[in-house]
Design a protein around this motif. Structure first.
Motif, PDB file in Angstrom:
ATOM      1  N   MET A   1     -60.979   9.674  20.762  1.00 54.64           N
ATOM      2  CA  MET A   1     -60.058   8.787  20.086  1.00 54.64           C
ATOM      3  C   MET A   1     -59.762   7.591  21.001  1.00 54.64           C
ATOM      4  N   HIS A   2     -60.015   6.420  20.483  1.00 59.20           N
ATOM      5  CA  HIS A   2     -59.735   5.206  21.246  1.00 59.20           C
ATOM      6  C   HIS A   2     -58.235   4.927  21.187  1.00 59.20           C
ATOM      7  N   PRO A   3     -57.631   4.557  22.304  1.00 57.39           N
ATOM      8  CA  PRO A   3     -56.180   4.328  22.329  1.00 57.39           C
ATOM      9  C   PRO A   3     -55.673   3.340  21.294  1.00 57.39           C
ATOM     10  N   THR A   4     -56.453   2.352  20.965  1.00 55.97           N
ATOM     11  CA  THR A   4     -55.981   1.359  20.003  1.00 55.97           C
ATOM     12  C   THR A   4     -55.869   1.917  18.594  1.00 55.97           C
ATOM     13  N   SER A   5     -56.426   3.108  18.368  1.00 55.80           N
ATOM     14  CA  SER A   5     -56.283   3.709  17.047  1.00 55.80           C
ATOM     15  C   SER A   5     -54.914   4.367  16.878  1.00 55.80           C
ATOM     16  N   ASP A   7     -50.868   4.227  16.714  1.00 54.42           N
ATOM     17  CA  ASP A   7     -49.759   3.312  16.448  1.00 54.42           C
ATOM     18  C   ASP A   7     -48.578   3.793  17.274  1.00 54.42           C
ATOM     19  N   LEU A   8     -48.326   3.116  18.371  1.00 56.40           N
ATOM     20  CA  LEU A   8     -47.258   3.547  19.271  1.00 56.40           C
ATOM     21  C   LEU A   8     -45.886   3.496  18.620  1.00 56.40           C
ATOM     22  N   ASN A   9     -45.751   2.746  17.537  1.00 52.01           N
ATOM     23  CA  ASN A   9     -44.483   2.686  16.819  1.00 52.01           C
ATOM     24  C   ASN A   9     -44.229   3.962  16.020  1.00 52.01           C
ATOM     25  N   GLN A  10     -45.264   4.746  15.791  1.00 53.66           N
ATOM     26  CA  GLN A  10     -45.152   5.960  14.996  1.00 53.66           C
ATOM     27  C   GLN A  10     -45.114   7.222  15.859  1.00 53.66           C
ATOM     28  N   ILE A  11     -45.079   7.061  17.167  1.00 50.62           N
ATOM     29  CA  ILE A  11     -45.136   8.199  18.080  1.00 50.62           C
ATOM     30  C   ILE A  11     -43.756   8.500  18.643  1.00 50.62           C
ATOM     31  N   GLU A  12     -43.398   9.775  18.614  1.00 47.02           N
ATOM     32  CA  GLU A  12     -42.154  10.197  19.254  1.00 47.02           C
ATOM     33  C   GLU A  12     -42.480  10.503  20.716  1.00 47.02           C
ATOM     34  N   PRO A  13     -41.896   9.762  21.628  1.00 43.99           N
ATOM     35  CA  PRO A  13     -42.268   9.910  23.041  1.00 43.99           C
ATOM     36  C   PRO A  13     -41.617  11.120  23.721  1.00 43.99           C
ATOM     37  N   THR A  14     -42.042  12.314  23.331  1.00 43.44           N
ATOM     38  CA  THR A  14     -41.595  13.519  24.030  1.00 43.44           C
ATOM     39  C   THR A  14     -42.184  13.481  25.441  1.00 43.44           C
ATOM     40  N   VAL A  17     -45.948  13.986  25.241  1.00 36.00           N
ATOM     41  CA  VAL A  17     -46.633  12.824  24.674  1.00 36.00           C
ATOM     42  C   VAL A  17     -46.641  11.679  25.677  1.00 36.00           C
ATOM     43  N   ALA A  18     -45.526  11.461  26.349  1.00 38.10           N
ATOM     44  CA  ALA A  18     -45.453  10.392  27.347  1.00 38.10           C
ATOM     45  C   ALA A  18     -46.464  10.626  28.463  1.00 38.10           C
ATOM     46  N   ASN A  19     -46.572  11.869  28.926  1.00 36.71           N
ATOM     47  CA  ASN A  19     -47.559  12.187  29.964  1.00 36.71           C
ATOM     48  C   ASN A  19     -48.975  11.944  29.473  1.00 36.71           C
ATOM     49  N   TRP A  20     -49.257  12.333  28.228  1.00 37.85           N
ATOM     50  CA  TRP A  20     -50.594  12.126  27.675  1.00 37.85           C
ATOM     51  C   TRP A  20     -50.901  10.637  27.539  1.00 37.85           C
ATOM     52  N   LEU A  21     -49.922   9.865  27.068  1.00 39.89           N
ATOM     53  CA  LEU A  21     -50.131   8.421  26.917  1.00 39.89           C
ATOM     54  C   LEU A  21     -50.385   7.760  28.268  1.00 39.89           C
ATOM     55  N   ARG A  22     -49.622   8.143  29.283  1.00 43.33           N
ATOM     56  CA  ARG A  22     -49.839   7.578  30.630  1.00 43.33           C
ATOM     57  C   ARG A  22     -51.226   7.942  31.151  1.00 43.33           C
ATOM     58  N   MET A  23     -51.627   9.197  30.949  1.00 40.56           N
ATOM     59  CA  MET A  23     -52.950   9.624  31.391  1.00 40.56           C
ATOM     60  C   MET A  23     -54.039   8.830  30.667  1.00 40.56           C
ATOM     61  N   ARG A  24     -53.895   8.677  29.361  1.00 38.58           N
ATOM     62  CA  ARG A  24     -54.901   7.958  28.567  1.00 38.58           C
ATOM     63  C   ARG A  24     -54.970   6.488  28.972  1.00 38.58           C
ATOM     64  N   ALA A  25     -53.812   5.884  29.220  1.00 32.98           N
ATOM     65  CA  ALA A  25     -53.785   4.483  29.669  1.00 32.98           C
ATOM     66  C   ALA A  25     -54.483   4.343  31.019  1.00 32.98           C
ATOM     67  N   ALA A  67     -51.646  -0.529  28.104  1.00 32.55           N
ATOM     68  CA  ALA A  67     -50.915   0.165  29.170  1.00 32.55           C
ATOM     69  C   ALA A  67     -49.495  -0.387  29.296  1.00 32.55           C
ATOM     70  N   LEU A  68     -49.327  -1.676  29.141  1.00 33.03           N
ATOM     71  CA  LEU A  68     -47.986  -2.267  29.181  1.00 33.03           C
ATOM     72  C   LEU A  68     -47.136  -1.778  28.011  1.00 33.03           C
ATOM     73  N   ARG A  69     -47.742  -1.668  26.831  1.00 27.70           N
ATOM     74  CA  ARG A  69     -47.006  -1.154  25.659  1.00 27.70           C
ATOM     75  C   ARG A  69     -46.608   0.307  25.883  1.00 27.70           C
ATOM     76  N   VAL A  70     -47.484   1.086  26.470  1.00 28.21           N
ATOM     77  CA  VAL A  70     -47.168   2.488  26.779  1.00 28.21           C
ATOM     78  C   VAL A  70     -46.017   2.548  27.772  1.00 28.21           C
ATOM     79  N   ALA A  71     -46.076   1.720  28.811  1.00 29.30           N
ATOM     80  CA  ALA A  71     -45.011   1.704  29.817  1.00 29.30           C
ATOM     81  C   ALA A  71     -43.654   1.350  29.183  1.00 29.30           C
ATOM     82  N   GLU A  72     -43.651   0.394  28.283  1.00 32.25           N
ATOM     83  CA  GLU A  72     -42.400   0.030  27.602  1.00 32.25           C
ATOM     84  C   GLU A  72     -41.897   1.169  26.738  1.00 32.25           C
ATOM     85  N   LEU A  73     -42.796   1.823  26.015  1.00 27.31           N
ATOM     86  CA  LEU A  73     -42.407   2.934  25.154  1.00 27.31           C
ATOM     87  C   LEU A  73     -41.795   4.072  25.990  1.00 27.31           C
ATOM     88  N   VAL A  74     -42.449   4.411  27.070  1.00 33.23           N
ATOM     89  CA  VAL A  74     -41.974   5.494  27.925  1.00 33.23           C
ATOM     90  C   VAL A  74     -40.639   5.124  28.574  1.00 33.23           C
TER      91      VAL A  74
END
Length: 78
Positions: A1-5, A7-14, A17-25, A67-74
């Motif tokens: 799964m490519h990260p751009t697929s 929608d960070l607006n639809q993700i609940e940052p548990t 999930v936050a750890n997975w997003l940071r790892m993927r970024a 990665a910047l969007r992930v950092a802001e979300l987290v």
């Protein structure tokens, strides 16, 4: 799964999930930087090498922006 697929607006940052997003970024940034460096040093003046460089630069820009969007979300989830 490519990260751009994602929608960070639809993700609940548990925390998970936050750890997975940071790892993927991090993975995407590492791969994009490697590809960019290879393309940069392989430039030989040909159109093909220029296209590879441009594609790698674009991918790196996308990885950095995501990665910047992930950092802001987290950061907002804390």
């Amino acid at each position: 799964m490519h990260p751009t697929s994602l929608d960070l607006n639809q993700i609940e940052p548990t925390p998970q999930v936050a750890n997975w997003l940071r790892m993927r970024a991090s993975q995407w940034l590492t791969t994009a930087q490697k590809d960019f460096n290879e393309a940069l040093f392989a430039r030989d003046g040909s159109e093909a090498s220029f296209d590879r460089y441009a594609d790698a630069r674009s991918e790196l820009d996308s990885a950095e922006a995501w990665a910047l969007r992930v950092a802001e979300l987290v950061a907002h989830a804390r």
